[in-house]
Design an enzyme around this catalytic site. Structure first.
Site, short mmCIF file in Angstrom:
data_model
loop_
_atom_site.label_atom_id
_atom_site.label_comp_id
_atom_site.label_asym_id
_atom_site.label_seq_id
_atom_site.Cartn_x
_atom_site.Cartn_y
_atom_site.Cartn_z
N ASN A 265 14.18 7.78 1.09
CA ASN A 265 13.53 8.12 2.36
C ASN A 265 14.39 7.75 3.56
OD1 ASN A 265 11.19 9.40 1.54
ND2 ASN A 265 9.99 7.52 1.43
N ASN A 290 5.00 9.70 -6.13
CA ASN A 290 4.53 10.43 -4.96
C ASN A 290 3.55 11.55 -5.31
OD1 ASN A 290 6.09 12.57 -5.94
ND2 ASN A 290 7.82 12.10 -4.61
N ILE A 291 3.12 12.28 -4.29
CA ILE A 291 2.08 13.31 -4.47
C ILE A 291 2.54 14.43 -5.40
CG2 ILE A 291 1.03 12.85 -2.23
CD1 ILE A 291 2.37 15.48 -1.24
N CYS A 337 3.06 3.11 2.13
CA CYS A 337 3.86 3.98 1.27
C CYS A 337 4.85 4.68 2.18
CB CYS A 337 2.97 4.95 0.48
SG CYS A 337 1.69 5.80 1.43
N SER A 338 4.83 5.99 2.24
CA SER A 338 5.71 6.69 3.18
C SER A 338 5.00 6.89 4.51
CB SER A 338 6.17 8.03 2.59
OG SER A 338 6.96 7.82 1.44
N GLY A 340 1.53 6.54 4.73
CA GLY A 340 0.39 5.63 4.77
C GLY A 340 -0.96 6.29 4.67
N TRP A 341 -1.01 7.53 4.12
CA TRP A 341 -2.33 8.17 4.01
C TRP A 341 -2.65 8.63 2.59
CZ3 TRP A 341 0.01 11.55 8.29
CH2 TRP A 341 0.97 12.44 7.78
N ARG A 343 -1.06 6.88 -1.10
CA ARG A 343 -1.07 5.70 -1.95
C ARG A 343 -1.62 4.47 -1.23
NH1 ARG A 343 5.07 6.97 -3.72
NH2 ARG A 343 4.96 7.88 -1.63
N ARG A 383 -4.50 18.32 0.98
CA ARG A 383 -4.35 17.92 -0.42
C ARG A 383 -5.21 18.79 -1.35
NH1 ARG A 383 -0.35 16.21 1.29
NH2 ARG A 383 0.19 14.02 1.69
#
Length: 546
Positions: A265, A290-291, A337-338, A340-341, A343, A383
């Site tokens: 990142n 990740n997602i 996380c990256s 923050g919404w 994990r 999502r």
């Protein structure tokens, strides 16, 4: 979830319609096909669902579950392609193939209406939730979460304060209006701290408790270090002072990502905290993927026993156990996380369930979801893909499904310590996809306010709180200690993922061979035909023994 209101608009194929639901003039006879079976029946579509009725089988699916619709054509020599049917693939893995009668002339219209109301964004339509206004005894669903009351319940005292610095969402448009921050910091200083965090999602208080000596859980997004290793003295000093509020010398930054992902990142301007500069914290990487990995694992269209789904759940719950251990030993914890919404709310909310008995009550669980997921900007519409025809969208991922599955895992090992039952989890996930209520629409508090969801739609919690008896655990016992979770004993959530599978499939090989085509069709939609129930039972037995 049940139909609350019977409509005066009657049609033989659907006995009851929801409030705001209407037929689309698409009641036709057709075949539903799977494997070598073909059933005669009636297909009806409304602005909320498609409904197929035959003698042995009823299919009733909200349009919000649909991932994609593919037309089926037959081509004859010398003739143009002729539409003979269409396939409906759903986000939960179900698969339906409808083919027309030879003399049916309205079939293409049925397809077009189904696509129009399913992918309402492309059609410039409002989703069903804007038309659904059931008569419910409780009308307070939109107000179950009050930030002032909830942070007061935690006992923030004079160390923390609620700030209006984000009142107009100008500081961070994916954070809530009300933020709980240390009393020592000014609003101007918060703005400087936010500049060094992805999407301006600065560290703020998520939870604290007198039972834990007011040791806090904070949440944020990643720092913007980049390849050059940029620093922010404002961010460093801010976190150092928070750690000093607690007597223990070191706090912990629980970075949800694998280290290699956090490092990668940096090439996009993100990164992770350097302990050399954040000397009041130790950094731990929790190795949660990740997602994209989660989407490919469970997926929005398929699920199989090789997906490593349980391994990912274990990593999440192991991370929560680690966070609880840090809090119980007096260490401040910052979770990110990256952005923050995704994990991040998984880790914060599950840790709170383990440590705070309030979030294990029917009301408290609603507050938890409103606070940690909805107000802090989990991207529900993105999502899930609400109303969007771009089924290949790489931003889709079952992050919230994963969270609810983790809740079920905790419940299954602590059955009597939850005031609510498993049906609540089922109905929350039903609402996530169905678009029946406004609760899980859009991506942030800011977007929901702009679209006036509180006045234009009904909250899922109004329905839940009007039907509390459905969701109450009769064996509930108040337990004010931390819950334990044995993460090496996780199981596949059969009652959710396989709730439409015929129980006979959970028998032995002989039983499975005796099933006729109709029973197979009822129990196992195409993308689930690789889920051999005997293997499922064997896997769970192995998990029990391990």
């Amino acid at each position: 979830m049940s139909n609350e209101v019977a409509s005066s608009e009657e049609e033989p194929n659907i006995g009851h319609l929801l409030d705001g639901e209407h037929h689309l003039n698409t009641n036709i006879s057709c075949y539903l096909s799977a494997f070598d079976s073909r059933l005669n029946g009636k297909l009806t579509t409304t602005n909320y669902r498609f409904y197929f009725k035959s003698e042995p089988l009823t299919v009733d699916v909200p349009l919000g579950f649909i991932l994609k619709i593919d037309k089926l054509y037959a081509t004859n020599y010398g003739n143009s392609a002729e539409l003979i049917g269409f396939t409906v693939i759903c986000k939960n893995g179900r698969y339906y193939q409808f083919t027309r009668y030879e003399d049916e002339t309205n079939f293409e219209h049925v397809h077009d209406q189904l696509a129009k109301y399913t992918f309402y964004l492309s059609s410039n339509l409002d989703c069903f939730a804007f038309f659904h206004n059931p008569r419910l005894s409780d009308q307070t669903g939109w107000f179950v979460y009050n930030p002032e009351k909830e942070y007061t319940r935690m006992g923030i005292g004079d160390r923390w304060r609620l700030t209006d610095v984000n009142q107009n969402f100008e500081l961070c448009d994916t954070y809530p209006r009300k933020l709980c921050v240390p009393s020592f910091v000014t609003d101007d200083e918060l703005k400087l701290v936010a500049q060094f965090r992805s999407k301006n999602r600065l560290p703020v208080l998520s939870w604290t408790s007198a039972d834990k000596n007011y040791v806090p859980i904070l949440r944020s997004s990643q720092p913007l270090c980049g390849m050059s290793g940029k620093r922010s003295i404002y961010d460093e000093d801010y976190l150092k002072k928070i750690a000093q509020m607690i007597s223990t010398p070191k706090g912990y930054i629980c970075d949800a990502r694998p280290f290699i992902n956090a490092l990668a990142n940096c090439t996009n301007g993100g990164g992770y905290e350097n302990e050399k500069y954040y000397d009041s914290f130790k950094i731990e990487f929790l190795r949660i993927e990740n997602i994209h990995t989660m989407r490919d694992c469970l997926g929005v269209a398929s699920f199989n026993l090789d997906s490593k789904w349980l391994e990912h759940l274990k990593l999440i719950l192991d991370g929560c156990v680690k966070i609880c251990d840090r809090i119980n030993t007096g260490h401040t914890v910052l979770v990110h996380c990256s952005d923050g919404w995704d994990r991040t709310p998984q880790l914060t909310s599950l840790s709170m369930i383990l440590m705070d008995e309030y979030y294990r009550t029917l009301r408290g669980f609603q507050v938890l979801i409103e606070k940690e997921w909805l107000s802090f900007g989990h991207k529900f519409s993105t999502r899930v893909g609400h109303g969007c025809s771009k089924y290949f969208d790489q931003d889709r991922s079952p992050i919230f499904v994963q969270f609810i599955d983790c809740v079920w895992q905790i419940m299954s090992q602590n059955k009597v310590f939850f005031e609510f039952n498993e049906k609540l989890l089922h109905d929350i996930l039903q609402s996530l996809y169905s678009n029946q209520y406004g609760t899980f629409l859009l991506d942030s508090e800011c977007e929901r306010e702009k679209n006036e969801l509180k006045t234009r739609t009904v909250s899922l919690w109004s329905y839940v709180n009007s039907n509390k008896e459905k969701y109450t655990n009769e064996n509930y016992m108040v337990y004010d200690e931390d819950l334990k979770i044995e993460t090496d004993k996780l199981k596949l959530w059969e009652s959710y993922y396989f709730k439409e599978i015929d129980p006979k499939l959970l028998g032995d090989e002989t039983n499975r061979q005796e099933l006729d085509g109709v029973n197979i069709l009822k129990s196992n939609q195409s993308s689930f035909n690789n889920l051999f129930a005997s293997g499922l039972q064997l896997l769970n037995k192995m998990l029990d023994k391990s």
